[in-house]
Design an enzyme around this catalytic site. Sequence first.
Site, PDB file in Angstrom:
ATOM      1  N   LYS A 141       4.702 -10.252   9.184  1.00  0.00           N
ATOM      2  CA  LYS A 141       4.129  -9.286  10.139  1.00  0.00           C
ATOM      3  C   LYS A 141       2.603  -9.393  10.121  1.00  0.00           C
ATOM      4  O   LYS A 141       1.954  -9.381  11.149  1.00  0.00           O
ATOM      5  CB  LYS A 141       4.587  -7.883   9.751  1.00  0.00           C
ATOM      6  CG  LYS A 141       3.798  -6.774  10.384  1.00  0.00           C
ATOM      7  CD  LYS A 141       4.578  -6.120  11.472  1.00  0.00           C
ATOM      8  CE  LYS A 141       3.773  -5.100  12.216  1.00  0.00           C
ATOM      9  NZ  LYS A 141       2.845  -4.350  11.396  1.00  0.00           N
ATOM     10  N   SER A 168       4.111   0.921   8.344  1.00  0.00           N
ATOM     11  CA  SER A 168       3.840   2.279   7.855  1.00  0.00           C
ATOM     12  C   SER A 168       3.099   3.066   8.926  1.00  0.00           C
ATOM     13  O   SER A 168       3.175   4.295   8.970  1.00  0.00           O
ATOM     14  CB  SER A 168       3.006   2.217   6.580  1.00  0.00           C
ATOM     15  OG  SER A 168       3.663   1.399   5.639  1.00  0.00           O
ATOM     16  N   ARG A 169       2.366   2.379   9.797  1.00  0.00           N
ATOM     17  CA  ARG A 169       1.583   3.064  10.836  1.00  0.00           C
ATOM     18  C   ARG A 169       2.458   3.585  11.982  1.00  0.00           C
ATOM     19  O   ARG A 169       1.983   4.379  12.789  1.00  0.00           O
ATOM     20  CB  ARG A 169       0.488   2.143  11.377  1.00  0.00           C
ATOM     21  CG  ARG A 169      -0.589   1.860  10.351  1.00  0.00           C
ATOM     22  CD  ARG A 169      -1.846   1.260  10.948  1.00  0.00           C
ATOM     23  NE  ARG A 169      -2.942   1.312  10.004  1.00  0.00           N
ATOM     24  CZ  ARG A 169      -3.325   0.296   9.223  1.00  0.00           C
ATOM     25  NH1 ARG A 169      -2.685  -0.848   9.275  1.00  0.00           N
ATOM     26  NH2 ARG A 169      -4.338   0.433   8.374  1.00  0.00           N
ATOM     27  N   MET A 212       0.847  -1.192   0.000  1.00  0.00           N
ATOM     28  CA  MET A 212       0.000   0.000   0.000  1.00  0.00           C
ATOM     29  C   MET A 212       0.883   1.243   0.000  1.00  0.00           C
ATOM     30  O   MET A 212       0.444   2.336   0.330  1.00  0.00           O
ATOM     31  CB  MET A 212      -0.940  -0.008   1.199  1.00  0.00           C
ATOM     32  CG  MET A 212      -1.875  -1.224   1.174  1.00  0.00           C
ATOM     33  SD  MET A 212      -3.409  -0.995   2.065  1.00  0.00           S
ATOM     34  CE  MET A 212      -2.817  -0.703   3.706  1.00  0.00           C
ATOM     35  N   GLY A 266       4.664 -10.519   3.860  1.00  0.00           N
ATOM     36  CA  GLY A 266       5.410 -10.441   5.108  1.00  0.00           C
ATOM     37  C   GLY A 266       4.740 -11.227   6.216  1.00  0.00           C
ATOM     38  O   GLY A 266       3.513 -11.319   6.292  1.00  0.00           O
ATOM     39  N   LEU A 314       6.702   2.915   1.551  1.00  0.00           N
ATOM     40  CA  LEU A 314       7.606   1.768   1.662  1.00  0.00           C
ATOM     41  C   LEU A 314       8.670   1.975   2.733  1.00  0.00           C
ATOM     42  O   LEU A 314       9.237   3.049   2.863  1.00  0.00           O
ATOM     43  CB  LEU A 314       8.290   1.513   0.311  1.00  0.00           C
ATOM     44  CG  LEU A 314       7.352   1.248  -0.872  1.00  0.00           C
ATOM     45  CD1 LEU A 314       8.158   0.937  -2.132  1.00  0.00           C
ATOM     46  CD2 LEU A 314       6.376   0.115  -0.569  1.00  0.00           C
ATOM     47  N   HIS A 315       8.909   0.915   3.510  1.00  0.00           N
ATOM     48  CA  HIS A 315       9.980   0.917   4.500  1.00  0.00           C
ATOM     49  C   HIS A 315      10.833  -0.320   4.278  1.00  0.00           C
ATOM     50  O   HIS A 315      10.575  -1.109   3.347  1.00  0.00           O
ATOM     51  CB  HIS A 315       9.406   0.980   5.920  1.00  0.00           C
ATOM     52  CG  HIS A 315       8.371  -0.069   6.199  1.00  0.00           C
ATOM     53  ND1 HIS A 315       8.649  -1.413   6.223  1.00  0.00           N
ATOM     54  CD2 HIS A 315       7.025   0.030   6.417  1.00  0.00           C
ATOM     55  CE1 HIS A 315       7.550  -2.095   6.484  1.00  0.00           C
ATOM     56  NE2 HIS A 315       6.542  -1.245   6.586  1.00  0.00           N
ATOM     57  N   HIS A 332       9.288  -3.662   3.469  1.00  0.00           N
ATOM     58  CA  HIS A 332       8.872  -3.875   2.072  1.00  0.00           C
ATOM     59  C   HIS A 332      10.085  -4.227   1.206  1.00  0.00           C
ATOM     60  O   HIS A 332       9.997  -5.074   0.311  1.00  0.00           O
ATOM     61  CB  HIS A 332       8.229  -2.609   1.501  1.00  0.00           C
ATOM     62  CG  HIS A 332       6.939  -2.218   2.144  1.00  0.00           C
ATOM     63  ND1 HIS A 332       6.800  -1.086   2.894  1.00  0.00           N
ATOM     64  CD2 HIS A 332       5.720  -2.818   2.137  1.00  0.00           C
ATOM     65  CE1 HIS A 332       5.560  -0.988   3.326  1.00  0.00           C
ATOM     66  NE2 HIS A 332       4.879  -2.027   2.890  1.00  0.00           N
TER      67      HIS A 332
HETATM   68  O1  PAF Z   1      -0.301  -5.963   3.327  1.00  0.00           O
HETATM   69  C1  PAF Z   1      -0.708  -5.000   2.664  1.00  0.00           C
HETATM   70  O2  PAF Z   1      -0.046  -3.984   2.531  1.00  0.00           O
HETATM   71  C2  PAF Z   1      -2.076  -5.081   2.000  1.00  0.00           C
HETATM   72  O3  PAF Z   1      -2.989  -5.760   2.794  1.00  0.00           O
HETATM   73  C3  PAF Z   1      -2.020  -5.686   0.588  1.00  0.00           C
HETATM   74  C4  PAF Z   1      -1.538  -7.130   0.615  1.00  0.00           C
HETATM   75  C5  PAF Z   1      -1.087  -4.856  -0.274  1.00  0.00           C
HETATM   76  C6  PAF Z   1      -3.408  -5.677  -0.035  1.00  0.00           C
HETATM   77  O4  PAF Z   1      -3.903  -4.391  -0.149  1.00  0.00           O
END
Ligand code: PAF
Length: 332
Positions: free
Chosen positions: A184, A221-222, A51, A182, A54-55, A58
């Site tokens: 996580k 990201s949060r 989404m 991931g 990116l960190h 990712h």
């Molecule tokens: O893990 C995520 O970032 C989201 O749930 C994903 C897999 C990109 C689906 O939107």
Amino acid sequence: RAARAGAPPRSSVSAMTGTAAPSPALLARTRAELAAALEGDTAPRAVVMTMGALHQGHFDLVAEAARRVGEAGTVVVTIFVNPLQFAPGEDLDAYPRTLEADVARLTRALTGEGGSLRVGRLVVFAPTPEVMYPGGEPQVRIDPGPIATVLEGRTRPTHFGGVCQVVLALMHLTSPRWALFGRKDAQQLAIVSAMVRDLAMPIEIVPVDIRREPDGLAMSSRNAYLSPEQRQQALALSAALEAGRVAAAAGASAARIREAALAHLEAAPGVEIDYVALVDPETFVDLSGAGLGLPEGADGRGSGEPHQGLLALAARVGSTRLIDNTLVPLAR
Ligand code: PAF
């Protein structure tokens, strides 16, 4: 030169790197651009769905994707904040959107001069909701099944349906051999793995370990929402998992492992617990007798039972909801 994410060029597929690069990276904003980018591409292909914002976590997925496909292969990274997996009142609007920076970092990592990873091609697919859901609200919905009703699914009942909806569509659009997820988001990993198995999709799901900050906080990201004080308080989550791991290493029962983690989290200031659970990592049946609305399983000591448990927790720090987990050995 990176394409400006806010103002994508008009060409059907936008080159993000200089013309001298032998294998330019591509930014596709529409289905047609993505199809054009992948047309005739027979190289091994992996997809990393994100989404954005990116960190390093990712980039661990991207690195594993690059290893899988090899130097001649194609890595597709999707960047899409999927409205279907956010319930009203969740952070859909506030969710960080950093497309331009994400694309630039991916380009540097995979095709740039200093990048340590080399792949044949990087394709970034960054659709809008209208591109992703051209018919508006999807008519046909994916039912993610019983795993999606517990833990995260209890707090977020529509979340995993929305995840499966977009993951399935992105799998069809990108046709990868590998899709990387991931650990996580352990429940997402279990559900997506079950979906691929149950719907007979010819895609291998590759789990990638959690990336942590040096002090133990799982990257997310949060985390960007946390104040410095909350950032400190949030360390209680990974510390609680460590307490569970210590108990597991001492041969504690599943119930005691969970209790050790729970006790640690209960004593932590500024942390509001949602759940602490010890479950089978694939089926999410309860291994610790904790209740929590989980389907019950054995504690892993019988023959044929899982010898690893997933110690998973969720808690609010301030208004930010964080999750974390670890696999723990269960003594036979
Ligand atoms: O893990 C995520 O970032 C989201 O749930 C994903 C897999 C990109 C689906 O939107």
